[in-house]
Enzyme design. Structure first.
Site, short mmCIF file in Angstrom:
data_model
loop_
_atom_site.label_atom_id
_atom_site.label_comp_id
_atom_site.label_asym_id
_atom_site.label_seq_id
_atom_site.Cartn_x
_atom_site.Cartn_y
_atom_site.Cartn_z
N ARG A 93 0.67 -1.40 0.10
CA ARG A 93 -0.02 0.14 -0.36
C ARG A 93 0.58 1.59 0.04
O ARG A 93 0.99 2.37 -1.16
CB ARG A 93 -1.18 -0.34 0.83
CG ARG A 93 -2.05 0.74 1.07
CD ARG A 93 -1.85 2.50 1.41
NE ARG A 93 -1.00 2.69 2.79
CZ ARG A 93 -0.85 3.07 3.26
NH1 ARG A 93 -0.48 4.69 2.90
NH2 ARG A 93 0.07 3.73 4.69
N ASP A 94 1.51 1.68 0.94
CA ASP A 94 2.83 2.53 1.41
C ASP A 94 3.30 2.46 0.34
O ASP A 94 4.00 3.37 -0.12
CB ASP A 94 2.84 2.70 2.36
CG ASP A 94 2.90 4.28 3.25
OD1 ASP A 94 3.07 5.32 2.19
OD2 ASP A 94 3.86 4.68 4.09
N CYS A 115 7.79 9.47 0.55
CA CYS A 115 6.66 11.04 0.29
C CYS A 115 6.39 11.82 -0.16
O CYS A 115 7.76 12.72 -0.43
CB CYS A 115 6.39 11.44 2.09
SG CYS A 115 5.80 12.92 2.12
N HIS A 167 5.51 4.32 12.17
CA HIS A 167 5.83 4.44 11.46
C HIS A 167 6.75 5.84 10.65
O HIS A 167 6.28 6.64 10.67
CB HIS A 167 4.92 4.80 10.53
CG HIS A 167 4.46 4.47 9.03
ND1 HIS A 167 4.23 3.84 8.65
CD2 HIS A 167 5.06 5.93 8.37
CE1 HIS A 167 4.10 3.89 7.11
NE2 HIS A 167 4.24 4.78 7.20
N HIS A 205 10.79 6.96 8.13
CA HIS A 205 11.37 7.46 7.80
C HIS A 205 12.25 7.46 7.23
O HIS A 205 12.98 8.04 8.17
CB HIS A 205 9.94 8.43 6.64
CG HIS A 205 8.64 7.84 5.43
ND1 HIS A 205 8.16 8.22 4.52
CD2 HIS A 205 7.82 7.07 6.60
CE1 HIS A 205 7.10 7.78 4.34
NE2 HIS A 205 6.43 6.90 5.14
N ASN A 226 10.18 4.67 3.12
CA ASN A 226 9.95 3.68 4.16
C ASN A 226 11.03 3.47 5.12
O ASN A 226 12.09 2.93 4.06
CB ASN A 226 9.15 2.46 4.34
CG ASN A 226 7.27 3.73 4.46
OD1 ASN A 226 6.15 3.69 5.14
ND2 ASN A 226 6.96 2.96 3.01
#
Lengths: 321, 321
Positions: free
Chosen positions: B31-32, B257, B224, B226, B266
């Protein structure tokens, strides 16, 4: 063989422990960073690199190595580099010396501090030094003595402290025994190298504790992590909690170990500086000037810096901030 | 604006603290990791990616997002993906739902758990959700209630917890207040996102402590991170010391992002697994199978994985080990 770590719990920092107020960054980009570059970098570029690193506030700049030019052609210009170096007040320029002939050349060139490089493992000692672990000390003994007699500080590098590509895991006791020998020869500082980048934080704390128990003060320990598996900064944090206050790093993450499977090299100085800035640990480096230096050097080498922070900060501003 | 952290000392872990025995890796790659890819990935590739991740031992696979296809064309196939998904026993496949319409679609497609995504800052709430921070809760309230009525666990994502590209530093109190609102709505878990990757370990420990003081148990907190500035794994280590046992990561470090200046995304699941293996923290993942999956996916995307561990382990064996 890929040497993998398993089951090394990280100890809790002692009650009342705190991070060091100041960290000395031992910048190895000009030596460790460049020595594996296939294309020989112009001496003018090396000199400008060192000047820019000093301008960025770094105070320990490992400048070159007096190994035989046959083994490391990239650093064959060591004498001329030291001769032409624009030495800055308050900046040290350590150089590597493998043997007495190297020390002679370094002294004649005006070196202000030197480092010897030892191996914690038999396999790497034979490959890198062409002798066994026990024989290496006999080679270093007169170097350390003479350098000290000349008033120079001597650092002892110890490679393969956390794993060896031929031997696999390296026992902590074996590393401490090797480091203790360097300490007994008169090295003022030991740099513990995770040459193939396999270390994890529990291994790091166990190693530093074991050196302390063997009588080597933590203030005399430096850590030298490679980011091969992305662990370098987490390992650095663990070392800081143990009281280590000298950290080796390479501007832009330049460098690598020819015996590790990927090209990923040293801990990037910029990533370290971001961490230390966040934690409020003093270091004296201007991150923006350092990033500009690494971007400039990446241009000279013709490829982007592997440092995450350089990639982010050195990129054109693309909105959002 | 580059949001930089300064002077956030990391607290010493409490006496008797220990790392968690087991960490749940919340795998966000599908997903991300994929949502910012410009080229739409074939549904068959996505399904194979999820199957390989399950084969590698991951037990929480964030599968897709039910945002409007206009905003994220990459995930326009969400319904068909869930319909064709080869669900494995013991594996959860959470999906993102931005609104009630998204929840309807997710429920009709057989979603087993859902996540809402909120912002800790006004600027990002307006850009990402087209409403203010205070208004976002009214949107999430019926989603969380209905999902819970259906027996689904609900995760609340909170973005920009450590810095915002438009607003700069984000006060811890502001983040805790936003997270507490999600908690009060009935979210079973909060994922604290360092969306632009600026966090450092002292900020992380302060944030987790503040959530604890506000009545959100650390067992309900996920992190979470990055890796924009190379800090993700050091921050993870700090979070583990605080008792956090759910860590978001993306296979191969996929994703990024769009509001951060570099493409670095990530935390790579492989780098995390290397750390946890070293520390002896259980996670259930087969690192080699995971690396093969990320190398395969990198081939589909046409560029190398940004994960250090994938670069090292996925490279051909070139001697030395």
């Amino acid at each position: 063989m890929t040497t993998r770590e398993t089951g090394l719990p990280m100890r809790v920092p002692a009650a009342g422990a705190s991070l060091p107020e100041r960290v000395e960054i031992w910048e190895v980009g000009a030596r460790d960073g460049l020595q594996n570059e296939a294309t020989v970098v112009d001496l003018d570029v090396k000199l400008e690199f060192l000047a820019r690193l000093a301008d960025a506030g770094l105070r320990t700049l490992e400048a070159t190595s007096f190994v035989h030019p046959r083994w490391v052609p990239q650093l064959a210009d060591a004498e001329e580099l030291l001769r032409r170096l624009d030495r800055r007040s308050g900046v040290r320029y350590p150089v590597l010396v493998p043997n007495e002939r190297g020390l002679d050349r370094a002294l004649a060139s005006g070196a202000d501090s030197v480092a010897v490089f030892a191996s914690a493992t038999e396999s790497f000692a034979r490959r890198n030094l062409n002798r066994g672990v026990d024989e290496q000390y006999a080679m270093f003994d007169p170097i350390v003595s003479r350098a000290r007699d000349e008033g120079l500080a001597v650092r002892g590098y110890l490679s393969m402290c956390f794993g060896d590509p031929w031997e696999g895991p390296v026992p902590v006791d074996q590393v401490v025994a090797a480091g203790r020998r360097l300490w007994d020869l008169g090295c003022a500082q030991l740099s513990l190298g995770d040459t193939i980048g396999v270390a994890t934080p529990g291994h790091v704390t166990a190693m530093i504790d074991a050196f302390g128990a063997a009588g080597v003060p933590t203030t005399a320990i430096a850590v030298h992590f490679h980011d091969t598996y992305g662990q370098a900064l987490a390992n650095t944090l663990a070392a800081l909690w143990c009281g280590v206050s000298t950290v080796d790093a390479s501007a832009g993450g330049l460098g690598g170990c020819p015996y590790a499977k990927s090209a990923t090299g040293n801990l990037a100085t910029e990533d370290l500086v971001w961490l230390l800035d966040g934690l409020g640990v003093d270091h004296g480096v201007d991150l923006d000037a350092l990033v500009r230096t690494s971007v400039w050097m990446a241009g000279r080498l013709g490829r982007p810096s592997p440092s995450r922070a350089v990639a982010a900060l050195g990129a054109p501003d693309t909105g959002g901030g």
